[in-house]
Motif scaffolding. Sequence first.
Motif, mmCIF file in Angstrom:
data_model
loop_
_atom_site.group_PDB
_atom_site.id
_atom_site.type_symbol
_atom_site.label_atom_id
_atom_site.label_comp_id
_atom_site.label_asym_id
_atom_site.label_seq_id
_atom_site.Cartn_x
_atom_site.Cartn_y
_atom_site.Cartn_z
ATOM 1 N N SER A 249 0.823 -1.206 0.000
ATOM 2 C CA SER A 249 0.000 0.000 0.000
ATOM 3 C C SER A 249 0.860 1.260 0.000
ATOM 4 N N GLU A 250 1.078 1.851 1.175
ATOM 5 C CA GLU A 250 1.699 3.173 1.263
ATOM 6 C C GLU A 250 3.182 3.158 0.868
ATOM 7 N N ILE A 251 3.596 4.177 0.142
ATOM 8 C CA ILE A 251 5.003 4.351 -0.225
ATOM 9 C C ILE A 251 5.817 4.624 1.035
ATOM 10 N N GLN A 252 6.925 3.935 1.178
ATOM 11 C CA GLN A 252 7.815 4.125 2.324
ATOM 12 C C GLN A 252 8.793 5.270 2.048
ATOM 13 N N VAL A 253 9.204 5.926 3.123
ATOM 14 C CA VAL A 253 10.128 7.071 2.995
ATOM 15 C C VAL A 253 11.417 6.611 2.296
ATOM 16 N N LYS A 254 11.912 7.461 1.370
ATOM 17 C CA LYS A 254 13.065 7.059 0.559
ATOM 18 C C LYS A 254 13.735 8.264 -0.088
ATOM 19 N N ALA A 255 15.054 8.199 -0.192
ATOM 20 C CA ALA A 255 15.804 9.191 -0.963
ATOM 21 C C ALA A 255 16.623 8.450 -2.005
ATOM 22 N N GLN A 256 16.846 9.085 -3.144
ATOM 23 C CA GLN A 256 17.699 8.501 -4.182
ATOM 24 C C GLN A 256 18.673 9.552 -4.700
ATOM 25 N N ILE A 257 19.835 9.074 -5.085
ATOM 26 C CA ILE A 257 20.868 9.949 -5.639
ATOM 27 C C ILE A 257 20.694 10.007 -7.157
ATOM 28 N N ALA A 258 20.575 11.230 -7.672
ATOM 29 C CA ALA A 258 20.471 11.402 -9.129
ATOM 30 C C ALA A 258 21.852 11.670 -9.725
ATOM 31 N N ARG A 259 22.677 12.342 -8.942
ATOM 32 C CA ARG A 259 24.022 12.704 -9.392
ATOM 33 C C ARG A 259 24.970 12.553 -8.227
ATOM 34 N N ILE A 265 32.505 8.336 -12.761
ATOM 35 C CA ILE A 265 33.867 8.694 -12.357
ATOM 36 C C ILE A 265 33.842 10.111 -11.794
ATOM 37 N N VAL A 266 34.405 10.257 -10.581
ATOM 38 C CA VAL A 266 34.349 11.528 -9.863
ATOM 39 C C VAL A 266 35.792 11.978 -9.601
ATOM 40 N N PRO A 267 36.125 13.240 -9.929
ATOM 41 C CA PRO A 267 37.508 13.681 -9.715
ATOM 42 C C PRO A 267 37.867 13.782 -8.229
ATOM 43 N N ARG A 268 39.035 13.262 -7.886
ATOM 44 C CA ARG A 268 39.445 13.229 -6.479
ATOM 45 C C ARG A 268 39.820 14.618 -5.959
ATOM 46 N N GLY A 269 39.598 14.789 -4.659
ATOM 47 C CA GLY A 269 40.026 16.014 -3.981
ATOM 48 C C GLY A 269 39.256 17.263 -4.377
ATOM 49 N N LYS A 270 38.198 17.103 -5.138
ATOM 50 C CA LYS A 270 37.446 18.277 -5.588
ATOM 51 C C LYS A 270 36.055 18.297 -4.962
ATOM 52 N N SER A 271 35.455 19.459 -5.057
ATOM 53 C CA SER A 271 34.100 19.589 -4.562
ATOM 54 C C SER A 271 33.126 19.061 -5.621
ATOM 55 N N TYR A 272 32.147 18.331 -5.180
ATOM 56 C CA TYR A 272 31.181 17.732 -6.118
ATOM 57 C C TYR A 272 29.793 17.890 -5.520
ATOM 58 N N ARG A 273 28.876 18.426 -6.305
ATOM 59 C CA ARG A 273 27.511 18.604 -5.795
ATOM 60 C C ARG A 273 26.679 17.347 -6.029
ATOM 61 N N ILE A 274 26.431 16.622 -4.938
ATOM 62 C CA ILE A 274 25.561 15.445 -5.015
ATOM 63 C C ILE A 274 24.125 15.956 -4.967
ATOM 64 N N ARG A 275 23.275 15.440 -5.852
ATOM 65 C CA ARG A 275 21.879 15.862 -5.763
ATOM 66 C C ARG A 275 20.938 14.696 -6.001
ATOM 67 N N GLY A 276 19.701 14.900 -5.581
ATOM 68 C CA GLY A 276 18.727 13.829 -5.754
ATOM 69 C C GLY A 276 17.360 14.267 -5.280
ATOM 70 N N ALA A 277 16.492 13.286 -5.054
ATOM 71 C CA ALA A 277 15.125 13.558 -4.613
ATOM 72 C C ALA A 277 14.778 12.605 -3.480
ATOM 73 N N ALA A 278 13.811 13.021 -2.666
ATOM 74 C CA ALA A 278 13.338 12.173 -1.571
ATOM 75 C C ALA A 278 11.826 12.300 -1.503
ATOM 76 N N TRP A 279 11.178 11.265 -0.983
ATOM 77 C CA TRP A 279 9.711 11.276 -0.895
ATOM 78 C C TRP A 279 9.283 10.458 0.305
ATOM 79 N N ALA A 280 8.022 10.631 0.730
ATOM 80 C CA ALA A 280 7.648 10.073 2.029
ATOM 81 C C ALA A 280 6.198 9.591 2.109
ATOM 82 N N GLY A 281 5.656 9.061 1.023
ATOM 83 C CA GLY A 281 4.317 8.465 1.085
ATOM 84 C C GLY A 281 3.280 9.441 1.588
ATOM 85 N N GLU A 282 2.644 9.115 2.703
ATOM 86 C CA GLU A 282 1.568 9.951 3.256
ATOM 87 C C GLU A 282 2.107 11.017 4.209
#
Length: 366
Positions: A249-259, A265-282
């Motif tokens: 039935s109800e969607i369970q709380v969850k987050a996913q990484i889009a980037r 491949i991620v360059p070492r020692g650098k700043s990287y913006r991780i982004r994504g979406a999250a949702w929480a059913g009811e």
Amino acid sequence: MPDHNVIVRTGEQAPGLTILQRGPDNLEPAFSSASESFVTSAERFYVRTHFEVPRIEASLWRIAIEGEVDRPFEIDLEELNGMPSETRMALLECSGNGRIYLDQIQIGIRWGLGGVGNAEWTGVPLVALLERAGVKPGAVEVILEGADEGEFLPPQHETPGRIRYARSLPLKKARKNEVLLAYRMNGEELAPRHGYPVRAVVPGWYGMASVKWLRRIIVTDRPFHGFFQTMEYAVWERRHGLPTLVPVSEIQVKAQIARPAPHEIVPRGKSYRIRGAAWAGESDVARVEISDDGGRSWSDASLLGDPIRYAWRFWEHEWHAPEAPGPRVLMVRATDFRGLTQPMERDTDLRDAAISHALPIEVQVC
Ligand SMILES: Nc1nc2c(c(=O)[nH]1)N[C@H]1C(S)=C(S)[C@@H](COP(=O)(O)O)O[C@H]1N2
Ligand SMILES: [Mo]
């Protein structure tokens, strides 16, 4: 009822979607594509079908409301379009989304992270039709039946022959104003593969409840035990120590990484913006945390915008990628306003549905 035995092939018109299965078509976007903008376009929205897409002649289409009601009736599209409508955002997530992360994959489509999308739906609240029909005392559920039908081949499944796609909702949820009989997605007519001309949208519940190509609404005085309610889309719940199959039935709380994407491949020692979406059913998302060491330590991500009930919420996190090259496991976990947090471990009672534990996303630092 009109004839809808003619099939439409939808897979050909699916640029950017991975074909998980053809005929019936099951199509998956990359999660980064589905979540590129807050509203997922119909072209980037995952497709989950169990049978061929029925071709429906809209001018002949009727939805029947019957069963435990005082005044059963049929309604055509013109009349439905003339009723007061609502427009609301709602995310759909297939209960099999993330299935490739399960140790033991059972029967089912091998979804990665793309079996989820967020759209704006326009339609008539189901409750308006229930009220017009007059639900009898003693009624408990509403079965929604689609026009699509077929047979699963043994030995994969045992079915009583040809069946139609159907799912039920408890009356309590069916009467909630957010449950729509939708005829528009993102302001446009529904695409055939997303349920043209009318589908149910059940915000807060896993996708299987949002029945496409809706043809019949049956009010019942007992719980429905159909194929997609018991054999499929059912999980074990322990009651008095005894495992009992209950419908997903109800969607369970969850987050996913889009980037970054899995294996990016991620360059070492650098700043990287991780982004994504999250949702929480009811509920709404209260917190999102990120780990870059496989779940040992966590830092808070920033939630973007304001919460919109039933929609996803974007988040981001400025990550300092490690100096040392090599594989790295990123994880994300969300918490809702009720205080529920995604678990770290998979609960096997959930069989192959409702995959909501924190998933390991491996990237290559180099
Ligand atoms: N009639 C019908 N409705 C259906 C299905 C189906 O196969 N037939 N699949 C369900 C499942 S499991 C999901 S996840 C959603 C997917 O909707 P979408 O294909 O528009 O993304 O539709 C649901 N409604
Ligand atoms: Mo689904």
